[in-house]
Design an enzyme around this catalytic site. Structure first.
Site, mmCIF file in Angstrom:
data_model
loop_
_atom_site.group_PDB
_atom_site.id
_atom_site.type_symbol
_atom_site.label_atom_id
_atom_site.label_comp_id
_atom_site.label_asym_id
_atom_site.label_seq_id
_atom_site.Cartn_x
_atom_site.Cartn_y
_atom_site.Cartn_z
ATOM 1 N N ASN A 170 -27.230 -33.665 8.260
ATOM 2 C CA ASN A 170 -26.750 -35.039 8.449
ATOM 3 C C ASN A 170 -27.169 -35.635 9.789
ATOM 4 O O ASN A 170 -26.724 -36.718 10.167
ATOM 5 C CB ASN A 170 -25.223 -35.096 8.333
ATOM 6 N N GLU A 171 -28.050 -34.908 10.511
ATOM 7 C CA GLU A 171 -28.568 -35.442 11.769
ATOM 8 C C GLU A 171 -30.094 -35.517 11.676
ATOM 9 O O GLU A 171 -30.609 -36.256 10.855
ATOM 10 C CB GLU A 171 -28.056 -34.606 12.940
ATOM 11 N N MET A 172 -30.838 -34.745 12.459
ATOM 12 C CA MET A 172 -32.297 -34.894 12.443
ATOM 13 C C MET A 172 -32.961 -34.073 11.346
ATOM 14 O O MET A 172 -34.108 -34.331 10.983
ATOM 15 C CB MET A 172 -32.869 -34.546 13.819
#
Length: 359
Positions: A170-172
């Site tokens: 859910n980030e990079m």
């Protein structure tokens, strides 16, 4: 003759009255000034007793101690490399999301966009002085063993947070093996790595995360508050100092303490649930513990709480008094606390965008 004498006597009496009144005003002013000085000292002592601490003037020893001495030393070359990596969207899987996308240095290290959970990214400013990272405190300086299985010292929550953010779905959502291969195949990128870590540098996920962390650890904002807590009572107005006293007396320092006035894991919704708790998708821990945000620069923000439930600082303070302390703060008390919070405003030096190396 009698009239002249009376006139002279009248002038003498008038002069004596003027001198007497002036003396009284002088002594009144002197004692008033002295009383204010004593009040400043009392508030300062109360703040120090409450474990409020100033940001050190020299943070380099703290920064260096959080890294392996043989690798990251907070040199200018390492910080520059970290800055380049921080702004490089090619570190993400989709090649269009950089660290700065969610933690914009132009927006106090945060963002105006919520994540998939309906939560705003926390500010990375002054992260150096936090004890935990992530809302649930999943990364902590008190960990005995590094949960991410890295070679970082346990207390370096910044480098460990970077590593987690690089690969989290859910980030990079990076594929670090692809990122590392791309960097190794880039002469320009490798030139930066060699200047920062030596000609025999081995580019790894750890080195990348440490370099980015080195840059983040320079984003610190000293303020007038720090000068006051360090002993300079002239750094605050009496109005602001009294606001600090209200902040202490009402119990706000139970959670907002230490150098960062936050950054530790504390219970949230102690007396009753947060007003908008049912309106967002944040998954609370069973013990209802959350990372307390730092109050530094809080008066510069445009929204408050993890979900931005309040856009007014006064309303946010009122809500905290209700759900955390079980008290109804008066408008006067809220205004006084807001006066104090203004002293926490700081700034970092201007940050120019780097030209990214060819990859």
């Amino acid at each position: 003759m009698g009239r002249k004498f009376n006139a002279s006597l009248h002038r003498i009496i008038t002069l004596v009255c003027i001198l007497f009144c002036s003396s009284m005003l002088f002594f009144q002013f002197s004692f008033s000034f002295q009383d204010i000085g004593l009040e400043f000292q009392k508030i300062l002592q109360k703040a120090q007793k409450a474990a409020l601490a100033p940001m050190p003037d020299d943070v380099l020893p703290i920064q260096k101690a959080m890294f392996n001495k043989l690798e990251t030393t907070m040199s200018e070359e390492q910080i520059l490399l970290g800055k380049i990596l921080y702004f490089d969207p090619r570190l993400s899987r989709n090649k269009n999301l950089s660290c700065n996308s969610c933690h914009n240095v132009s927006l106090q290290g945060s963002s105006l966009l919520k994540d998939s959970r309906g939560v705003y990214p926390p500010s990375l400013y002054n992260m150096l002085f936090n004890d935990v990272a992530y809302l649930d405190g999943s990364i902590s300086a008190q960990d005995r063993a590094d949960k991410n299985n890295t070679i970082f010292q346990a207390k370096n929550i910044i480098a460990r947070s970077v590593l987690k953010a690089l690969v989290a779905e859910n980030e990079m959502n990076s594929d670090m093996s692809d990122v590392i291969l791309s960097i190794k195949n880039s002469q320009e990128y490798m030139a930066y790595f060699k200047r920062a870590y030596g000609s025999k540098v081995n580019v790894t996920s750890n080195i990348i995360a440490q370099a980015i962390a080195a840059f983040i650890m320079t984003l610190n904002t000293q303020s007038r508050y720090d000068d006051f807590i360090a002993g300079n009572i002239k750094a605050m107005s009496i109005k602001e100092a009294r606001g600090l006293e209200v902040f202490i007396d009402k119990g706000c320092v139970a959670c907002h303490t230490g150098v960062n006035l936050g950054g530790t894991l504390q219970p949230f919704g102690v007396m009753k649930d947060y007003k908008f708790a049912k309106n967002n998708a944040l998954v609370m821990r069973e013990d209802k513990m959350l990372k307390t945000p730092s109050l530094r620069n809080v008066a510069l923000k445009s929204f408050y709480f993890h979900d931005g439930g309040f856009t007014s600082l006064a309303d946010a303070i009122r809500e905290m008094g209700s759900i955390q302390l079980g008290i109804r703060l008066s408008s006067t008390e809220i205004s006084q606390i807001m006066d104090f919070l203004e002293t926490l405003n700081g700034k970092v030096d201007s940050i120019s965008l780097p030209i990214l190396p060819k990859m």
